[in-house]
Design an enzyme around this catalytic site. Structure first.
Site, PDB file in Angstrom:
ATOM      1  N   LYS A   8      -7.739   5.648 -13.774  1.00  0.00           N
ATOM      2  CA  LYS A   8      -7.709   5.555 -12.251  1.00  0.00           C
ATOM      3  C   LYS A   8      -6.059   5.216 -11.919  1.00  0.00           C
ATOM      4  CE  LYS A   8      -8.392   1.072 -10.638  1.00  0.00           C
ATOM      5  NZ  LYS A   8      -7.241   0.532  -9.721  1.00  0.00           N
ATOM      6  N   ASN A   9      -5.444   4.541 -12.522  1.00  0.00           N
ATOM      7  CA  ASN A   9      -4.307   4.168 -12.090  1.00  0.00           C
ATOM      8  C   ASN A   9      -2.994   5.198 -12.438  1.00  0.00           C
ATOM      9  OD1 ASN A   9      -4.921   1.595 -11.461  1.00  0.00           O
ATOM     10  ND2 ASN A   9      -4.234   0.360 -13.081  1.00  0.00           N
TER      11      ASN A   9
ATOM     12  N   CYS B 129      -6.719  -5.965  -5.190  1.00  0.00           N
ATOM     13  CA  CYS B 129      -7.380  -7.381  -5.774  1.00  0.00           C
ATOM     14  C   CYS B 129      -6.360  -8.453  -5.742  1.00  0.00           C
ATOM     15  CB  CYS B 129      -7.722  -6.969  -7.257  1.00  0.00           C
ATOM     16  SG  CYS B 129      -9.248  -6.151  -7.382  1.00  0.00           S
TER      17      CYS B 129
ATOM     18  N   ARG C 220       1.580 -10.632  -5.450  1.00  0.00           N
ATOM     19  CA  ARG C 220       2.244  -9.312  -5.844  1.00  0.00           C
ATOM     20  C   ARG C 220       3.351  -8.772  -5.029  1.00  0.00           C
ATOM     21  NH1 ARG C 220      -3.573  -6.450  -7.657  1.00  0.00           N
ATOM     22  NH2 ARG C 220      -2.274  -5.329  -9.020  1.00  0.00           N
TER      23      ARG C 220
ATOM     24  N   ASP D 293      -5.365  -6.107 -17.354  1.00  0.00           N
ATOM     25  CA  ASP D 293      -6.637  -5.643 -17.101  1.00  0.00           C
ATOM     26  C   ASP D 293      -7.807  -5.666 -17.912  1.00  0.00           C
ATOM     27  OD1 ASP D 293      -5.277  -5.054 -14.741  1.00  0.00           O
ATOM     28  OD2 ASP D 293      -5.357  -2.846 -14.724  1.00  0.00           O
TER      29      ASP D 293
ATOM     30  N   ARG E 141     -14.577   0.272  -7.156  1.00  0.00           N
ATOM     31  CA  ARG E 141     -13.210   0.798  -7.140  1.00  0.00           C
ATOM     32  C   ARG E 141     -12.581   1.458  -8.308  1.00  0.00           C
ATOM     33  NH1 ARG E 141      -9.376  -3.537  -4.308  1.00  0.00           N
ATOM     34  NH2 ARG E 141      -8.027  -2.053  -5.062  1.00  0.00           N
TER      35      ARG E 141
HETATM   36  C1  UD1 Z   1      -0.565  -2.116 -11.958  1.00  0.00           C
HETATM   37  C2  UD1 Z   1      -1.906  -1.808 -11.998  1.00  0.00           C
HETATM   38  C3  UD1 Z   1      -2.854  -3.065 -12.275  1.00  0.00           C
HETATM   39  C4  UD1 Z   1      -2.217  -3.661 -13.495  1.00  0.00           C
HETATM   40  C5  UD1 Z   1      -0.683  -3.903 -13.442  1.00  0.00           C
HETATM   41  C6  UD1 Z   1      -0.155  -4.636 -14.433  1.00  0.00           C
HETATM   42  C7  UD1 Z   1      -2.116   0.130 -10.497  1.00  0.00           C
HETATM   43  C8  UD1 Z   1      -2.466   0.554  -9.145  1.00  0.00           C
HETATM   44  N1  UD1 Z   1      -2.353  -1.255 -10.722  1.00  0.00           N
HETATM   45  O1  UD1 Z   1      -0.354  -2.971 -11.023  1.00  0.00           O
HETATM   46  O2  UD1 Z   1      -3.967  -2.761 -12.528  1.00  0.00           O
HETATM   47  O3  UD1 Z   1      -2.909  -5.055 -13.884  1.00  0.00           O
HETATM   48  O4  UD1 Z   1      -0.110  -2.697 -13.139  1.00  0.00           O
HETATM   49  O5  UD1 Z   1      -0.382  -3.592 -15.710  1.00  0.00           O
HETATM   50  O6  UD1 Z   1      -1.642   0.757 -11.233  1.00  0.00           O
HETATM   51  N2  UD1 Z   1       6.289  -7.802  -9.683  1.00  0.00           N
HETATM   52  C9  UD1 Z   1       7.398  -8.568  -9.164  1.00  0.00           C
HETATM   53  N3  UD1 Z   1       7.793  -7.421  -8.081  1.00  0.00           N
HETATM   54  C10 UD1 Z   1       7.553  -6.395  -7.995  1.00  0.00           C
HETATM   55  C11 UD1 Z   1       6.573  -5.692  -8.583  1.00  0.00           C
HETATM   56  C12 UD1 Z   1       5.908  -6.450  -9.606  1.00  0.00           C
HETATM   57  O7  UD1 Z   1       7.626  -9.542  -9.138  1.00  0.00           O
HETATM   58  O8  UD1 Z   1       8.249  -5.633  -7.305  1.00  0.00           O
HETATM   59  C13 UD1 Z   1       5.630  -8.614 -10.831  1.00  0.00           C
HETATM   60  C14 UD1 Z   1       4.001  -8.678 -10.324  1.00  0.00           C
HETATM   61  O9  UD1 Z   1       4.028  -9.813  -9.605  1.00  0.00           O
HETATM   62  C15 UD1 Z   1       3.517  -9.054 -11.875  1.00  0.00           C
HETATM   63  C16 UD1 Z   1       4.250  -8.309 -12.587  1.00  0.00           C
HETATM   64  O10 UD1 Z   1       5.536  -7.797 -12.107  1.00  0.00           O
HETATM   65  O11 UD1 Z   1       3.684 -10.275 -12.230  1.00  0.00           O
HETATM   66  C17 UD1 Z   1       3.637  -6.786 -13.178  1.00  0.00           C
HETATM   67  O12 UD1 Z   1       3.279  -6.228 -12.139  1.00  0.00           O
HETATM   68  P1  UD1 Z   1       3.249  -4.499 -11.992  1.00  0.00           P
HETATM   69  O13 UD1 Z   1       3.239  -3.986 -13.008  1.00  0.00           O
HETATM   70  O14 UD1 Z   1       3.933  -4.300 -10.659  1.00  0.00           O
HETATM   71  O15 UD1 Z   1       1.580  -4.515 -11.368  1.00  0.00           O
HETATM   72  P2  UD1 Z   1       1.060  -3.227 -10.303  1.00  0.00           P
HETATM   73  O16 UD1 Z   1       2.048  -2.181 -10.336  1.00  0.00           O
HETATM   74  O17 UD1 Z   1       1.010  -4.076  -9.152  1.00  0.00           O
END
Ligand code: UD1
Length: 430
Positions: free
Chosen positions: A22-23, A117, A122, A305, A397
């Site tokens: 999915k991701n 979620c 985030r 996850d 989802r």
């Molecule tokens: C993606 C996945 C999600 C998974 C996560 C971590 C998708 C759609 N979702 O989420 O299922 O749980 O990776 O493997 O692919 N952060 C910041 N600033 C940013 C971006 C992230 O501080 O601009 C922090 C987040 O709060 C978190 C960490 O970095 O603590 C990792 O987040 P990130 O890898 O970006 O997760 P997602 O891409 O949202």
């Protein structure tokens, strides 16, 4: 309202085909609008987040044709808007990929700030930092990100936190920028590599995806492609935990075992048998399984996850386990539900201490988010008696035909939409 009802106690036994990731698919679908030529994407999972993403792509004017349940053809030559605004897209996290895709192709994007979620704060500051480093002007107005650039020019970007989303988003925009971008402290997840491979198949020049330094040399335009998405690491891991927690014997098919190493390692540590093939992994649960400790980390560490599914597994082992959640702070919301089933778990900050118990008893549960929802279903399958899991929209989802795949492994589970149907299930299985 749909819910799952299940009667626990059957070990999961057999083979299960794992769907596309999915991701990875979310990033790839967004990236597919970056060319005016036809793009064919195969092994697309038929899950809600993906269907929402496809609707959003249509909404901005692209042509989407489903060739079969898991294959789509997208042609984005007719896109008429760089503003994505759809009530559904606000609810999915990956809507932020439209910023990178539209900014790269049209140098302009207007996208609502993402939902998804509720597993903690985030932020997307790292995404925006990257776009700014490429020369884009970014503003947040009325709950949306407005990104505009006269020219996108490659830059040197260091991510302050390892972020999957930021890595993919910046990679997309930089792939159509002028000159070279160096992205440091990049995420190394399999889906980052998959999106990079997809972009390269459209003519991008991206090197180093899968390591923490990605080098992107911008090209002028992309061409059409045909691409097949990698298997879903988290869906596979969920069924692997299902084998462990129900003391079953499950072979996950159509997987890349390397992507599952962190999960396999932990299942081996607790005493399961794990047998890797070329494109399958077999997990055999043992009556007596041991405790272990887990810390969630960016890939190749243990995936956040998979944290709830592993917690459910550890809750039925001998001894005390500790789980440290280092990615999202709000990912223990399923703990109260497990406690109601007889689990013994205490949460202190980002650490859960799990004292293993002999068994769960069935209960009425609410799915708090996607992965925790799937974990509660696993708990229900291992529990004595009946369990009902509500709010399964979350689970749908990200899991294709979850209950059907579980049924084929011998689980006694059904999706019902009324108390009458739930009672019918109880009568049938009583
Ligand atoms: C993606 C996945 C999600 C998974 C996560 C971590 C998708 C759609 N979702 O989420 O299922 O749980 O990776 O493997 O692919 N952060 C910041 N600033 C940013 C971006 C992230 O501080 O601009 C922090 C987040 O709060 C978190 C960490 O970095 O603590 C990792 O987040 P990130 O890898 O970006 O997760 P997602 O891409 O949202």
């Amino acid at each position: 309202m749909n819910r799952y009802i299940m009667k626990g106690g059957n070990p999961l036994v057999g083979e299960v085909q794992i769907s596309g990731a999915k991701n990875a698919a979310l990033g790839i679908l967004a990236a597919s609008i970056m060319t005016d030529e036809n793009v064919v994407i195969e092994n697309l999972p038929d899950v809600r987040d993906i269907n929402v993403m496809l609707e959003a792509i249509q909404e901005i004017g692209a042509n989407v044709e489903r060739l079969d349940r898991h294959t789509v053809q997208i042609n984005a030559s007719s896109i008429h808007a760089v503003s994505v605004d759809d009530e559904y897209i606000r609810r999915i996290r990956a809507s932020y990929y439209f910023i990178g895709a539209l900014l790269g192709k049209y140098k302009s994007a207007e996208v609502p700030l993402p939902g998804g979620c509720n597993i903690g704060s985030r932020p997307i500051d790292q995404h925006l930092k990257g776009f700014r480093a490429l020369g884009a002007r970014i503003e947040i107005e009325r709950g949306a990100v407005l990104a505009h650039a006269i020219d996108l020019v490659g830059g040197h970007i260091y991510l302050d936190v390892v972020s999957v989303g930021a890595t993919i988003n910046i990679m997309m925009a930089a792939a159509l920028a002028e000159g070279q971008t160096i992205l440091e402290n990049a995420a190394k997840e399999p889906h980052v590599v998959d999106v990079a491979n997809f972009l390269n198949s459209m003519g991008a020049n991206i090197k180093g995806a899968g390591t923490d330094i990605i080098r992107i040399r911008g090209v002028r335009r992309f061409h059409g492609t045909e691409y097949s998405i990698i298997p879903d690491q988290i869906e596979a891991g969920t069924f692997m935990c299902g084998a462990a927690v129900t003391r079953g014997d499950v072979t996950v098919k159509n997987v890349i075992p390397k992507h599952l190493e962190a999960i396999s390692a932990k299942l081996l540590e607790i005493g399961c048998e794990v047998i890797e093939g070329d494109d399958e992994v077999r997990v055999v649960g043992r009556p007596r399984q041991r405790s272990t400790n887990i810390k969630t980390l960016p890939y190749p560490g243990f995936p956040t996850d998979m944290q709830p599914q592993m917690a459910v597994t550890l809750a039925l082992t001998e001894g005390t386990s500790m789980i440290t959640e280092s990615i999202f702070e709000n990912r223990f919301k399923y703990v109260d539900e497990l406690t109601r089933m007889g689990g013994c778990i205490k949460v202190e900050g980002n650490v859960a201490v799990i004292d293993g118990v002999k068994g769960f008893t069935g209960a009425q549960l609410e799915s708090p988010d996607l992965r925790a929802g799937a974990a509660l279903v696993l708990a229900g399958l291992a529990a004595e008696g009946y369990t009902v899991v509500d709010e399964i929209g979350y689970i749908q989802r990200g899991y294709e035909c979850f209950e059907e795949k579980l049924q084929r492994l011998g689980a006694s589970i059904e999706m019902v939409d009324s108390e009458k149907k739930a009672n019918k299930f109880r009568l049938k299985t009583g």
